[in-house]
Design a protein around this motif. Structure first.
Motif, PDB file in Angstrom:
ATOM      1  N   MET A   1      48.268   1.495  30.128  1.00 24.42           N
ATOM      2  CA  MET A   1      47.864   2.716  30.765  1.00 24.42           C
ATOM      3  C   MET A   1      47.043   3.553  29.798  1.00 24.42           C
ATOM      4  O   MET A   1      47.133   3.371  28.603  1.00 24.42           O
ATOM      5  N   GLY A   2      46.288   4.466  30.356  1.00 26.83           N
ATOM      6  CA  GLY A   2      45.512   5.357  29.512  1.00 26.83           C
ATOM      7  C   GLY A   2      44.376   4.646  28.815  1.00 26.83           C
ATOM      8  O   GLY A   2      44.261   4.687  27.599  1.00 26.83           O
ATOM      9  N   LYS A   3      43.512   4.009  29.566  1.00 28.22           N
ATOM     10  CA  LYS A   3      42.462   3.197  28.952  1.00 28.22           C
ATOM     11  C   LYS A   3      41.126   3.914  28.823  1.00 28.22           C
ATOM     12  O   LYS A   3      40.092   3.268  28.714  1.00 28.22           O
ATOM     13  N   LEU A   4      41.148   5.233  28.811  1.00 28.83           N
ATOM     14  CA  LEU A   4      39.915   5.998  28.670  1.00 28.83           C
ATOM     15  C   LEU A   4      39.158   5.607  27.410  1.00 28.83           C
ATOM     16  O   LEU A   4      37.930   5.530  27.413  1.00 28.83           O
ATOM     17  N   TYR A   5      39.862   5.340  26.331  1.00 34.38           N
ATOM     18  CA  TYR A   5      39.240   4.967  25.056  1.00 34.38           C
ATOM     19  C   TYR A   5      39.335   3.469  24.789  1.00 34.38           C
ATOM     20  O   TYR A   5      39.155   3.027  23.663  1.00 34.38           O
ATOM     21  N   PHE A  37      44.502   2.542  34.853  1.00 36.64           N
ATOM     22  CA  PHE A  37      43.514   3.173  33.981  1.00 36.64           C
ATOM     23  C   PHE A  37      44.053   4.515  33.492  1.00 36.64           C
ATOM     24  O   PHE A  37      43.883   4.875  32.341  1.00 36.64           O
ATOM     25  N   GLY A  38      44.712   5.254  34.368  1.00 36.51           N
ATOM     26  CA  GLY A  38      45.238   6.583  34.034  1.00 36.51           C
ATOM     27  C   GLY A  38      46.549   6.524  33.275  1.00 36.51           C
ATOM     28  O   GLY A  38      47.048   5.455  32.915  1.00 36.51           O
ATOM     29  N   ASP A  39      47.100   7.692  33.041  1.00 40.21           N
ATOM     30  CA  ASP A  39      48.361   7.846  32.321  1.00 40.21           C
ATOM     31  C   ASP A  39      49.534   7.823  33.289  1.00 40.21           C
ATOM     32  O   ASP A  39      49.398   8.190  34.457  1.00 40.21           O
ATOM     33  N   VAL A  40      50.712   7.458  32.801  1.00 41.02           N
ATOM     34  CA  VAL A  40      51.923   7.555  33.595  1.00 41.02           C
ATOM     35  C   VAL A  40      52.605   8.876  33.246  1.00 41.02           C
ATOM     36  O   VAL A  40      52.770   9.221  32.076  1.00 41.02           O
ATOM     37  N   ILE A  41      52.968   9.583  34.301  1.00 41.28           N
ATOM     38  CA  ILE A  41      53.558  10.918  34.199  1.00 41.28           C
ATOM     39  C   ILE A  41      55.017  10.846  34.628  1.00 41.28           C
ATOM     40  O   ILE A  41      55.341  10.179  35.619  1.00 41.28           O
ATOM     41  N   PRO A  43      57.479  12.412  36.746  1.00 41.34           N
ATOM     42  CA  PRO A  43      57.364  13.392  37.826  1.00 41.34           C
ATOM     43  C   PRO A  43      58.266  14.620  37.675  1.00 41.34           C
ATOM     44  O   PRO A  43      57.879  15.718  38.063  1.00 41.34           O
ATOM     45  N   ALA A  44      59.449  14.443  37.104  1.00 42.54           N
ATOM     46  CA  ALA A  44      60.385  15.564  36.976  1.00 42.54           C
ATOM     47  C   ALA A  44      59.891  16.651  36.026  1.00 42.54           C
ATOM     48  O   ALA A  44      60.191  17.826  36.206  1.00 42.54           O
ATOM     49  N   THR A  45      59.104  16.246  35.021  1.00 39.10           N
ATOM     50  CA  THR A  45      58.667  17.209  34.012  1.00 39.10           C
ATOM     51  C   THR A  45      57.154  17.423  33.971  1.00 39.10           C
ATOM     52  O   THR A  45      56.687  18.412  33.411  1.00 39.10           O
ATOM     53  N   GLY A  46      56.398  16.471  34.496  1.00 38.01           N
ATOM     54  CA  GLY A  46      54.943  16.536  34.404  1.00 38.01           C
ATOM     55  C   GLY A  46      54.408  16.046  33.071  1.00 38.01           C
ATOM     56  O   GLY A  46      53.205  16.100  32.815  1.00 38.01           O
ATOM     57  N   ASP A  47      55.289  15.543  32.206  1.00 37.47           N
ATOM     58  CA  ASP A  47      54.884  15.068  30.884  1.00 37.47           C
ATOM     59  C   ASP A  47      54.253  13.682  30.969  1.00 37.47           C
ATOM     60  O   ASP A  47      54.734  12.820  31.707  1.00 37.47           O
ATOM     61  N   VAL A  48      53.205  13.466  30.177  1.00 37.49           N
ATOM     62  CA  VAL A  48      52.612  12.136  30.041  1.00 37.49           C
ATOM     63  C   VAL A  48      53.565  11.318  29.181  1.00 37.49           C
ATOM     64  O   VAL A  48      53.891  11.708  28.061  1.00 37.49           O
ATOM     65  N   ILE A  49      54.029  10.173  29.706  1.00 38.38           N
ATOM     66  CA  ILE A  49      54.947   9.343  28.932  1.00 38.38           C
ATOM     67  C   ILE A  49      54.288   8.055  28.444  1.00 38.38           C
ATOM     68  O   ILE A  49      54.824   7.381  27.565  1.00 38.38           O
ATOM     69  N   ALA A  50      53.137   7.711  29.004  1.00 42.28           N
ATOM     70  CA  ALA A  50      52.398   6.536  28.554  1.00 42.28           C
ATOM     71  C   ALA A  50      50.942   6.737  28.932  1.00 42.28           C
ATOM     72  O   ALA A  50      50.644   7.160  30.040  1.00 42.28           O
ATOM     73  N   GLY A  51      50.050   6.452  27.989  1.00 38.65           N
ATOM     74  CA  GLY A  51      48.637   6.621  28.306  1.00 38.65           C
ATOM     75  C   GLY A  51      47.752   6.530  27.093  1.00 38.65           C
ATOM     76  O   GLY A  51      48.082   5.862  26.109  1.00 38.65           O
ATOM     77  N   ALA A  52      46.619   7.218  27.180  1.00 46.49           N
ATOM     78  CA  ALA A  52      45.637   7.206  26.097  1.00 46.49           C
ATOM     79  C   ALA A  52      46.210   7.887  24.860  1.00 46.49           C
ATOM     80  O   ALA A  52      46.806   8.956  24.944  1.00 46.49           O
ATOM     81  N   ARG A  53      45.974   7.234  23.705  1.00 43.01           N
ATOM     82  CA  ARG A  53      46.488   7.776  22.440  1.00 43.01           C
ATOM     83  C   ARG A  53      45.360   8.387  21.619  1.00 43.01           C
ATOM     84  O   ARG A  53      44.187   8.012  21.765  1.00 43.01           O
ATOM     85  N   ALA A  54      45.702   9.308  20.744  1.00 48.78           N
ATOM     86  CA  ALA A  54      44.726  10.033  19.938  1.00 48.78           C
ATOM     87  C   ALA A  54      43.898   9.105  19.060  1.00 48.78           C
ATOM     88  O   ALA A  54      42.719   9.355  18.821  1.00 48.78           O
ATOM     89  N   SER A  55      44.516   8.043  18.576  1.00 51.11           N
ATOM     90  CA  SER A  55      43.802   7.029  17.785  1.00 51.11           C
ATOM     91  C   SER A  55      44.556   5.719  17.927  1.00 51.11           C
ATOM     92  O   SER A  55      45.656   5.678  18.476  1.00 51.11           O
ATOM     93  N   ARG A 111      52.202  10.823  42.169  1.00 46.95           N
ATOM     94  CA  ARG A 111      53.198  11.589  41.410  1.00 46.95           C
ATOM     95  C   ARG A 111      53.356  11.058  39.992  1.00 46.95           C
ATOM     96  O   ARG A 111      53.691  11.807  39.079  1.00 46.95           O
ATOM     97  N   ALA A 112      53.152   9.746  39.817  1.00 48.19           N
ATOM     98  CA  ALA A 112      53.479   9.110  38.543  1.00 48.19           C
ATOM     99  C   ALA A 112      52.277   8.634  37.739  1.00 48.19           C
ATOM    100  O   ALA A 112      52.446   8.215  36.595  1.00 48.19           O
ATOM    101  N   ILE A 113      51.053   8.714  38.282  1.00 47.56           N
ATOM    102  CA  ILE A 113      49.869   8.250  37.555  1.00 47.56           C
ATOM    103  C   ILE A 113      48.764   9.301  37.696  1.00 47.56           C
ATOM    104  O   ILE A 113      48.495   9.775  38.796  1.00 47.56           O
ATOM    105  N   SER A 114      48.144   9.619  36.567  1.00 51.66           N
ATOM    106  CA  SER A 114      47.033  10.576  36.595  1.00 51.66           C
ATOM    107  C   SER A 114      45.975  10.180  35.569  1.00 51.66           C
ATOM    108  O   SER A 114      46.301  10.043  34.398  1.00 51.66           O
ATOM    109  N   PRO A 115      44.741  10.005  35.988  1.00 45.84           N
ATOM    110  CA  PRO A 115      44.263   9.940  37.364  1.00 45.84           C
ATOM    111  C   PRO A 115      44.659   8.618  38.006  1.00 45.84           C
ATOM    112  O   PRO A 115      44.912   7.629  37.320  1.00 45.84           O
TER     113      PRO A 115
END
Length: 176
Positions: A1-5, A37-41, A43-55, A111-115
């Protein structure tokens, strides 16, 4: 997940399952295969739990949608991402009702993936009905959406690192 980079800064997806028991012995189950492609969120908190990393070496998640809003886009990325889910019930449904349950279960993806549902994804939800139980279709669809979202989050929680792409568990360990 989080394949923007790209994959080198992504987080590992996987397969997750969740079941809900409703009144009258009705059950709704969801099985999700997550490679979004997007991040996994969460739903209870809105926090990204898996996705694109800073590096490539960082466990810090940066939030794909927010980066896109800031103008970060990936111009060439094959449509090799997808989240597939199947929602199943022991309630008796017609073909039209099963389709409606699948449509409502799509909300679980949102609810669980953004975008979600980007041009890079092939997201799809199937519905199966096997049984003779009677249930309200709105209740079934609502449960299907909830079970789908929970199955997606579970897929992240049970995934294992592979091919240099870290899992949620390994990222969590490195920030603890």
């Amino acid at each position: 997940m989080g394949k923007l980079y790209g994959v080198s800064r992504a987080t590992k997806g996987g397969v997750g399952y969740h079941a809900l028991a409703l009144s009258g012995g009705v059950e709704v189950h969801a099985l999700a295969v997550v490679n979004a492609f997007g991040d996994v969120i969460e739903p209870a908190t809105g926090d990204v739990i898996a996705g694109a990393r800073a590096s490539q070496r960082s466990p810090r998640l940066v939030g794909t949608a927010q980066r896109m809003f800031e103008g970060k886009i990936r111009k060439s990325f094959g449509a090799t991402n997808t989240t597939l889910a199947v929602v199943m019930t022991n309630a008796e449904l017609s073909k039209i009702q099963a389709r409606k349950m699948a449509e409502m279960a799509q909300d679980g993806l949102a609810r669980a993936i953004s975008p979600v549902h980007t041009l890079y994804d092939g997201d799809l939800v199937f519905a199966l009905s096997l049984g003779r139980k009677t249930a309200d279709l709105n209740t079934l669809g609502t449960a299907a959406a909830d079970a789908t979202a929970r199955a997606i989050v579970r897929a992240v929680h049970v995934a294992s690192s592979m091919g240099g792409v870290p899992s949620w568990r390994d990222l969590k360990k490195s920030v603890a």
